[in-house]
Design a protein around this motif. Structure first.
Motif, PDB file in Angstrom:
ATOM      1  N   LYS A   7       0.815  -1.200   0.000  1.00 32.49           N
ATOM      2  CA  LYS A   7       0.000   0.000   0.000  1.00 32.49           C
ATOM      3  C   LYS A   7       0.857   1.261   0.000  1.00 32.49           C
ATOM      4  CE  LYS A   7      -4.003  -2.095   2.274  1.00 32.49           C
ATOM      5  NZ  LYS A   7      -4.899  -2.048   3.458  1.00 32.49           N
ATOM      6  N   ARG A   8       2.145   1.086   0.156  1.00 34.41           N
ATOM      7  CA  ARG A   8       3.050   2.216   0.138  1.00 34.41           C
ATOM      8  C   ARG A   8       2.981   2.926  -1.212  1.00 34.41           C
ATOM      9  NH1 ARG A   8       9.163   0.901   1.819  1.00 34.41           N
ATOM     10  NH2 ARG A   8       8.044  -0.318   3.354  1.00 34.41           N
ATOM     11  N   LEU A   9       3.275   4.203  -1.221  1.00 39.48           N
ATOM     12  CA  LEU A   9       3.271   4.996  -2.449  1.00 39.48           C
ATOM     13  C   LEU A   9       4.161   4.355  -3.509  1.00 39.48           C
ATOM     14  CD1 LEU A   9       2.689   7.618  -4.051  1.00 39.48           C
ATOM     15  CD2 LEU A   9       4.572   8.676  -2.811  1.00 39.48           C
ATOM     16  N   LYS A  10       3.619   4.201  -4.697  1.00 37.84           N
ATOM     17  CA  LYS A  10       4.388   3.631  -5.808  1.00 37.84           C
ATOM     18  C   LYS A  10       4.318   4.586  -6.996  1.00 37.84           C
ATOM     19  CE  LYS A  10       4.238  -0.771  -7.179  1.00 37.84           C
ATOM     20  NZ  LYS A  10       3.756  -2.021  -7.856  1.00 37.84           N
ATOM     21  N   ILE A  11       5.463   4.810  -7.626  1.00 40.66           N
ATOM     22  CA  ILE A  11       5.510   5.658  -8.820  1.00 40.66           C
ATOM     23  C   ILE A  11       6.354   4.978  -9.894  1.00 40.66           C
ATOM     24  CG2 ILE A  11       5.204   7.781  -7.499  1.00 40.66           C
ATOM     25  CD1 ILE A  11       8.544   7.367  -9.039  1.00 40.66           C
ATOM     26  N   SER A  12       6.144   5.393 -11.120  1.00 39.79           N
ATOM     27  CA  SER A  12       6.954   4.913 -12.241  1.00 39.79           C
ATOM     28  C   SER A  12       7.810   6.058 -12.754  1.00 39.79           C
ATOM     29  CB  SER A  12       6.060   4.397 -13.372  1.00 39.79           C
ATOM     30  OG  SER A  12       5.292   3.297 -12.952  1.00 39.79           O
ATOM     31  N   LEU A  13       9.106   5.803 -12.880  1.00 36.72           N
ATOM     32  CA  LEU A  13      10.025   6.788 -13.467  1.00 36.72           C
ATOM     33  C   LEU A  13      10.286   6.392 -14.907  1.00 36.72           C
ATOM     34  CD1 LEU A  13      12.870   7.648 -10.894  1.00 36.72           C
ATOM     35  CD2 LEU A  13      11.003   9.104 -11.660  1.00 36.72           C
ATOM     36  N   VAL A  96       1.068   6.720 -10.699  1.00 37.05           N
ATOM     37  CA  VAL A  96       1.757   7.980 -10.962  1.00 37.05           C
ATOM     38  C   VAL A  96       2.919   7.720 -11.917  1.00 37.05           C
ATOM     39  CG1 VAL A  96       3.041   9.916  -9.968  1.00 37.05           C
ATOM     40  CG2 VAL A  96       1.132   8.895  -8.692  1.00 37.05           C
ATOM     41  N   PHE A  97       2.880   8.346 -13.065  1.00 35.13           N
ATOM     42  CA  PHE A  97       3.952   8.246 -14.051  1.00 35.13           C
ATOM     43  C   PHE A  97       4.731   9.566 -14.055  1.00 35.13           C
ATOM     44  CE2 PHE A  97       2.604   4.828 -17.375  1.00 35.13           C
ATOM     45  CZ  PHE A  97       2.427   3.907 -16.345  1.00 35.13           C
ATOM     46  N   HIS A  98       6.008   9.491 -13.684  1.00 33.36           N
ATOM     47  CA  HIS A  98       6.863  10.673 -13.745  1.00 33.36           C
ATOM     48  C   HIS A  98       7.714  10.553 -15.005  1.00 33.36           C
ATOM     49  CE1 HIS A  98      10.015  13.464 -11.646  1.00 33.36           C
ATOM     50  NE2 HIS A  98       9.655  13.890 -12.841  1.00 33.36           N
ATOM     51  N   ILE A 125       3.315  13.385 -14.216  1.00 30.15           N
ATOM     52  CA  ILE A 125       4.234  14.456 -13.829  1.00 30.15           C
ATOM     53  C   ILE A 125       5.302  14.516 -14.908  1.00 30.15           C
ATOM     54  CG2 ILE A 125       5.882  15.245 -12.084  1.00 30.15           C
ATOM     55  CD1 ILE A 125       4.322  13.437 -10.074  1.00 30.15           C
ATOM     56  N   PHE A 126       5.595  15.716 -15.362  1.00 35.21           N
ATOM     57  CA  PHE A 126       6.591  15.869 -16.428  1.00 35.21           C
ATOM     58  C   PHE A 126       7.692  16.819 -15.980  1.00 35.21           C
ATOM     59  CE2 PHE A 126       8.041  18.178 -20.325  1.00 35.21           C
ATOM     60  CZ  PHE A 126       8.702  17.103 -20.913  1.00 35.21           C
ATOM     61  N   THR A 127       8.940  16.388 -16.109  1.00 28.49           N
ATOM     62  CA  THR A 127      10.067  17.268 -15.840  1.00 28.49           C
ATOM     63  C   THR A 127      10.482  17.944 -17.143  1.00 28.49           C
ATOM     64  OG1 THR A 127      10.900  15.994 -13.955  1.00 28.49           O
ATOM     65  CG2 THR A 127      12.465  17.431 -15.067  1.00 28.49           C
ATOM     66  N   TYR A 391       4.920  13.944  -5.438  1.00 34.34           N
ATOM     67  CA  TYR A 391       4.191  12.689  -5.615  1.00 34.34           C
ATOM     68  C   TYR A 391       3.070  12.560  -4.576  1.00 34.34           C
ATOM     69  CZ  TYR A 391       8.520  11.382  -8.139  1.00 34.34           C
ATOM     70  OH  TYR A 391       9.594  11.341  -8.984  1.00 34.34           O
ATOM     71  N   LYS A 392       3.394  12.898  -3.338  1.00 31.56           N
ATOM     72  CA  LYS A 392       2.399  12.757  -2.273  1.00 31.56           C
ATOM     73  C   LYS A 392       1.187  13.654  -2.527  1.00 31.56           C
ATOM     74  CE  LYS A 392       4.577  13.235   1.703  1.00 31.56           C
ATOM     75  NZ  LYS A 392       4.749  13.114   3.176  1.00 31.56           N
ATOM     76  N   ARG A 393       1.441  14.874  -2.992  1.00 30.33           N
ATOM     77  CA  ARG A 393       0.323  15.781  -3.285  1.00 30.33           C
ATOM     78  C   ARG A 393      -0.534  15.244  -4.425  1.00 30.33           C
ATOM     79  NH1 ARG A 393       4.325  19.808  -2.851  1.00 30.33           N
ATOM     80  NH2 ARG A 393       4.216  20.254  -5.100  1.00 30.33           N
ATOM     81  N   ILE A 394       0.125  14.693  -5.427  1.00 28.47           N
ATOM     82  CA  ILE A 394      -0.601  14.140  -6.574  1.00 28.47           C
ATOM     83  C   ILE A 394      -1.465  12.965  -6.136  1.00 28.47           C
ATOM     84  CG2 ILE A 394      -0.332  12.873  -8.756  1.00 28.47           C
ATOM     85  CD1 ILE A 394       0.185  15.835  -9.065  1.00 28.47           C
ATOM     86  N   VAL A 395      -0.911  12.090  -5.296  1.00 28.32           N
ATOM     87  CA  VAL A 395      -1.654  10.913  -4.835  1.00 28.32           C
ATOM     88  C   VAL A 395      -2.810  11.321  -3.932  1.00 28.32           C
ATOM     89  CG1 VAL A 395      -1.499   8.824  -3.411  1.00 28.32           C
ATOM     90  CG2 VAL A 395       0.268   9.320  -5.097  1.00 28.32           C
TER      91      VAL A 395
END
Length: 399
Positions: A7-13, A96-98, A125-127, A391-395
């Motif tokens: 359940k921990r925050l997961k993101i894709s880089l 979340v896709f960064h 999220i886009f850099t 990421y946390k704000r987005i989630v």
């Protein structure tokens, strides 16, 4: 590799297989957080220690990116990569896709690929490392601006590296300020920094210890202003300063390089220039940065450049032109100097001033200060924390 279920925050880089220094640097900052990361990389990234961290799943979707491969092989491997990327997006439970870098077909990436991600329910999220590079080089087009505008509108959040980039997003693309976060570029800690001394580095390049050496490092292209540096060098003949050029010619820029070489002959500068016109492997980069007294960045236009952080990694001061936001990363008289853009005479004066300054005359002391300054201001740990907060704000909005 097996996915981590938690359940921990997961993101894709999504790295696009580009800029190994930035991609692995950011990853090194993120692994310190309470987060799981699915890292989309390539062959060059797969053996990095940080990709083996317990909270990282490495997906080698990009594979081999050898630029010398036959065209047919290049086409096949790019198409295979897109197929694997589309399949990955469909099956991953990461929400979340960064996107750190776009892929090969940028118009497709900016539009249809992002629409596909959104249809799958992904937060994007886009850099933005450059807001509109084509505008900088005078090659902007309607389709370029339209697809950029679409990209900046469809993503949920945009990360830039400085205030100037944020202002351009707001003014040129009408993006709301609260959709943009400023997170500085991290220092390049991927390039090896061994116990090689300055003297040993110079011996490898047949340079004497007493010689004055300035460095131009990286890809050779018109916007980087090497021609301006050659023009500046003609004012410095009597000072016997040598210019070390290390880097390969960027695709499509061979005519530019030929013109640069003609300038060298015209001004009779051959004996003042040392050329290593080829790709410089990471393990050899320190030879050039440790041999030089100062890095010269005579750019004509750019927003940000990672080479300045590579220089700081080795404690090398920088002389750069006042373009983009580069001067924000230089402390005058401490980490280097700033000169006027497209003004070879002013550049030559700054080089002369550098050799009369404390930075040069007290080199070892300033070198250590630059390294410590960069570690504090541009650490990937700090960048990782700031990205993590995004990421946390987005989630939270997702939930």
């Amino acid at each position: 590799m097996e996915r981590i279920n938690n359940k921990r925050l997961k993101i894709s880089l999504l790295t696009g297989g580009q800029d190994i220094h930035y991609s692995l640097g950011l990853l090194s900052g993120l692994v310190l957080k309470d987060i799981y990361i699915e890292f989309i990389g390539n062959d060059l990234m797969r053996n990095a220690d940080v990709t083996k961290s317990p909270n990282v799943n490495f997906f080698n979707l990009r594979g081999d990116q050898n630029p010398k491969a036959p065209m047919r092989k290049k086409i096949i491997r790019v198409l295979k990569y897109y197929f694997k990327l589309i399949k990955y997006a469909a099956v991953t439970d990461s929400k979340v896709f960064h996107i750190l870098w776009l892929n090969k077909f940028i118009y497709f990436d900016r539009t249809l690929l992002n629409i596909y991600y959104k249809m799958l329910g992904k937060k994007l999220i886009f850099t933005a490392h450059d807001i509109n590079f084509r505008k900088l080089v005078g090659k902007d087009t309607i389709i370029n601006r339209l697809t950029l505008k679409f990209l900046y509108k469809i993503v949920d959040h945009i990360i830039v590296h400085n205030e100037k980039m944020k202002s351009e997003l707001i003014n040129d693309f009408k993006i709301e300020g609260n959709k943009i976060s400023i997170i500085p570029f991290g220092i390049n800690e991927v390039i090896p920094n061994s116990n090689l001394t300055r003297e040993e580095a110079r011996r490898k390049l047949n340079l004497e210890e007493h010689e004055k050496v300035i460095l131009f490092f990286g890809n050779i292209a018109p916007y980087k202003g090497l021609d301006q540096l050659i023009e500046a060098l003609k004012y410095l003949k009597e000072r016997n300063i040598k210019l070390l050029i290390a880097g390969r010619i960027k695709h499509g820029c061979h005519e530019y390089w030929e013109n640069v070489e003609k300038m060298v002959l015209k001004h009779d500068l051959e004996k003042y220039i040392i050329k290593k016109i080829e790709y410089i492997p990471e393990e050899e980069a320190e030879i050039y940065f440790k041999s030089a007294d100062v890095l010269i960045m005579p750019y004509k236009y750019i927003f940000q450049s990672g080479v300045i952080f590579t220089a700081y990694h080795f404690g090398l001061p920088v002389i750069a032109t006042d373009v983009g936001a580069i001067k924000e990363d230089i402390i005058e008289g401490k980490t280097g100097f700033v000169c006027k853009a497209n003004d070879p005479e002013d550049l030559s004066k700054k080089i002369t001033f550098f050799y009369e300054s404390d930075i040069y005359n007290n080199f070892e002391n300033y070198r250590n200060q630059i390294i410590e300054y960069a570690k504090k201001k541009y650490s990937w740990e700090i960048a990782g924390e700031k990205n993590y907060q995004v990421y946390k704000r987005i989630v939270e909005n997702l939930n």
